[in-house]
Design a protein around this motif. Structure first.
Motif, PDB file in Angstrom:
ATOM      1  N   GLY A 367       0.813  -1.201   0.000  1.00 23.67           N
ATOM      2  CA  GLY A 367       0.000   0.000   0.000  1.00 23.67           C
ATOM      3  C   GLY A 367       0.847   1.251   0.000  1.00 23.67           C
ATOM      4  N   TRP A 370       2.780   1.327   3.159  1.00 23.60           N
ATOM      5  CA  TRP A 370       3.284   0.048   3.628  1.00 23.60           C
ATOM      6  C   TRP A 370       4.774   0.055   3.994  1.00 23.60           C
ATOM      7  N   ASP A 608      -2.098  -1.230   5.156  1.00 21.16           N
ATOM      8  CA  ASP A 608      -2.416  -1.939   3.922  1.00 21.16           C
ATOM      9  C   ASP A 608      -3.507  -1.233   3.110  1.00 21.16           C
ATOM     10  N   LYS A 610      -5.491   1.121   0.694  1.00 26.46           N
ATOM     11  CA  LYS A 610      -5.117   1.824  -0.535  1.00 26.46           C
ATOM     12  C   LYS A 610      -5.905   3.113  -0.721  1.00 26.46           C
TER      13      LYS A 610
END
Length: 667
Positions: A367, A370, A608, A610
């Motif tokens: 992501g 991340w 994580d 998006k």
């Protein structure tokens, strides 16, 4: 190349209501601008422009489309525009200059200081000053994403990004990109390291052992074998599940209400962490989040830290009560086994969590944010795993903790180390030791007041004007400032033992009991909500904050002590009935493993994401229940692989130790 940047700018602003006017501004600024991009970036931008079409399969169009646009909801402080991460990193195009990959860069928007009237009006409209202060407390961020060819460096991204924002918004707003948050598909899918392979092998071995032991145990039970090896039963999911989910009738010397107190406290902890950690991800309604945090009912979540004091009180009360019972039954005390028992029970599951955190976390998702998992979670365990397993990191590296929430384990274990001396003194010299424990309570209350006064700590964690880092560093993580509830618990456990040993019962007037319960609930409510309207102002109240920090946790601990004392002496009524429900026996066996796993799981889910989320009470509750049951499932596996086997291994070691001692005596 410059024409390519122009195309990007036009696509970026296509969603704006003022797109025509903005496009004209970009075109006029573009002709007067000169870029000094790196050679590879220039070549790839030339390819970008020559391949740019309005065909949906055009990689150049996909790259421009994956870049952030001007979002709606700016008045709601929706400055968390993250573009399309997956679309950007999925781009792979073959060109004359070679293969071009999509490079996703997530940057931080910067509101520049200026005296222009337009900018001042904008700052007033969006409350940027207050937003900047709150971003420290709530992890609210101003974000903007750019999708570029992979030949462009971070410096190139800063040049292009700032040019686009200058023409779209104006010179008052800029963007800063870093190497950490610029990713291509290569960074998104890194190869497994040797450490990751070893960890996977260890987990596979443990799971295989559990599976094979379970099959053999079932074979022994259902095919006439009366006995199965003790170690096999220790790893058997069948036998251990029967123990985990078994509910029994409490005996008179047990304290069943503690199961309910611990379970409800753990639920409160998880709810608080769900709010604080899930805010790592950006939200589209940051203004509402600010307003929600500024209200009194947010104190219910921010006060979840009192659960720590509840656990310290309960832990030491059980320790004191259990020690006195053992001494009363003439059970021989062995200092080495006392420490070994505690270390093995704490460390077996904790070591697995540390191992996974140090080797596997970066492979568990992807992501825009991340890479922060590797930097803020995994690398800390790579560097400091040994400090975590020695339970000293709350003093050694309080800002770089491996499995950050394990600071509580450090406090718990450090206090456990000194407990034998206090417990032995409490058994032999109860009056003198009780007086000493009361003095300890008063002394460390004074220490907390001194620390809060000297470092000017803000007591209310949701205060927009405090610095939570100082609060954690100088007060929240340290044993000498958090130990008062633990000392109160030692005293509580001793008095519960005396009442049960002598078969005495507190003789209190019914009216007095009702009054004490009313005072108890009023005290707890005051601890949770107190200080909201008086200690959150921009002007710092030194006396108020210092007194609050010094007294609120001891007072909370005293209120919890009354609940336990009343429930164990038939003054609990419906409270005791609720806290002593048999289901808590089952849930209580999962609390430690849930505590170990839920925070890391929250970070994985948050980093994580998006897309920005939307904050609401319902979404918060939905996230909480999901995290609770997801971490419960993980904790079940962790118990089968570590906690249950270590109980059997410990029993085998103790039997072996006792046999050797008996042999020496015989000789």
């Amino acid at each position: 190349m410059q024409r390519a940047v122009l195309v990007l700018g036009l696509v970026i602003t296509s969603a704006s209501a003022y797109s025509t006017k903005v496009q004209q501004s970009i075109i006029s600024s573009f002709h007067a601008s000169q870029f000094s991009l790196t050679r590879n970036c220039q070549l790839q931008f030339n390819e970008f422009f020559s391949n740019f079409t309005m065909d949906q399969y055009s990689w150049a169009l996909q790259m421009a489309d994956a870049t952030s646009k001007i979002p709606s909801g700016l008045l709601s402080l929706n400055f968390a525009e993250m573009g399309d991460f997956q679309q950007c990193v999925s781009i792979e195009a073959s060109t004359k200059t070679g293969t071009i990959l999509g490079k996703y860069c997530l940057g931080s928007l910067i509101v520049k200081e200026t005296t222009s009237s337009d900018h001042q009006n904008m700052r007033g409209m969006f409350s940027f000053e207050k937003f900047g202060v709150i971003s420290l407390v709530l992890s609210v961020k101003l974000l903007w994403a750019l999708c570029l060819p992979d030949g462009c460096t971070t410096d190139d991204a800063n040049l292009v990004g700032n040019f686009l924002l200058t023409n779209v918004v104006g010179e008052e707003v800029g963007v800063r990109f870093s190497d950490l948050l610029c990713q291509t598909v290569k960074e998104v899918n890194p190869p497994l390291t040797n450490g990751a392979i070893v960890t996977i092998a260890i987990l596979a071995l443990l799971l295989s052992t559990v599976l094979l032991s379970t099959l053999y145990d079932i074979f022994c039970i259902f095919y006439g074998h009366k006995s199965c090896p003790m170690l096999v039963k220790g790893f058997s999911a069948y036998t251990n599940s029967k123990k985990l989910f078994k509910m029994t009738t409490p005996t008179p010397d047990q304290l069943p209400c503690l199961n309910g107190v611990k379970c409800l406290s753990m639920v409160w902890v998880i709810y608080g962490h769900t709010f604080s950690i899930s805010r790592v991800s950006p939200v589209t309604n940051a203004k509402y989040l600010m307003e929600w945090t500024d209200n009194w009912y947010s104190m219910i979540i921010h006060s979840a830290s009192f659960s720590v004091d509840t656990f310290l009180t309960i832990g030491s009360a059980l320790m004191s009560y259990g020690f006195m019972k053992a001494k009363c039954k003439n059970v021989r005390f062995n200092l080495f086994l006392y420490y070994l028992h505690r270390y093995l029970r704490l460390t077996a599951p904790f070591a697995i969590v540390v191992l996974v955190s140090a080797t596997l976390l970066k492979y568990m998702g992807s992501g825009p944010q991340w890479p922060l998992v590797d930097q803020t979670l995994q690398q800390l365990c790579v560097n400091n795993w040994w400090v975590a397993l020695l339970y000293i990191q709350n003093y050694v590296n309080d800002t770089d903790m491996c499995v950050g929430h394990s600071w509580y384990l450090s406090i718990d274990f450090q206090l456990y180390l000194i407990s034998p001396f206090l417990l032995c003194a409490l058994w032999k010299y109860p009056k003198a030791c009780l007086s000493f424990l009361v003095l300890c309570v008063l002394w460390f209350v004074g220490v907390s007041f001194y620390v809060a006064w000297v470092y000017e700590l803000h007591a209310i964690l949701s205060s927009f004007y405090g610095n939570p880092k100082n609060y954690e560093k100088y007060y929240y993580y340290l044993t000498h400032t958090r130990c008062v509830p633990w000392f109160i618990g030692l005293i509580l456990g001793y008095y519960i033992f005396k009442l049960k040993q002598d078969k005495l019962r507190l003789k209190l007037n019914k009216t007095l009991v009702w009054i004490i319960w009313a005072v108890c609930f009023g005290t707890m409510l005051t601890c949770v909500l107190g200080g909201h309207s008086t200690l959150r102002g921009e002007e710092y109240d030194r006396w108020g904050n210092a007194f609050y920090i010094a007294l609120v946790r001891p007072v909370w601990s005293l209120a919890v002590s009354w609940v336990i004392l009343a429930c164990t002496n038939d003054y609990g009524g419906p409270v005791n009935w609720v806290l002593s429900l048999p289901i808590y026996q089952v849930l209580n066996r999962f609390t430690y493993s849930i505590y170990l796993t839920h925070v890391t799981l929250l970070y994985i889910i948050s980093y994580d994401r998006k897309r920005p989320g939307y904050f609401s009470n319902f979404n918060l509750a939905y996230d909480f229940w999901g995290i609770l049951w997801f971490s419960a499932g993980l904790s079940y596996l962790l118990i089968l692989m570590t906690e249950s086997p270590i109980i059997v291994i410990e029993e085998i070691l103790i039997r072996s130790f006792d046999k050797k001692k008996h042999r020496k005596r015989d000789v």
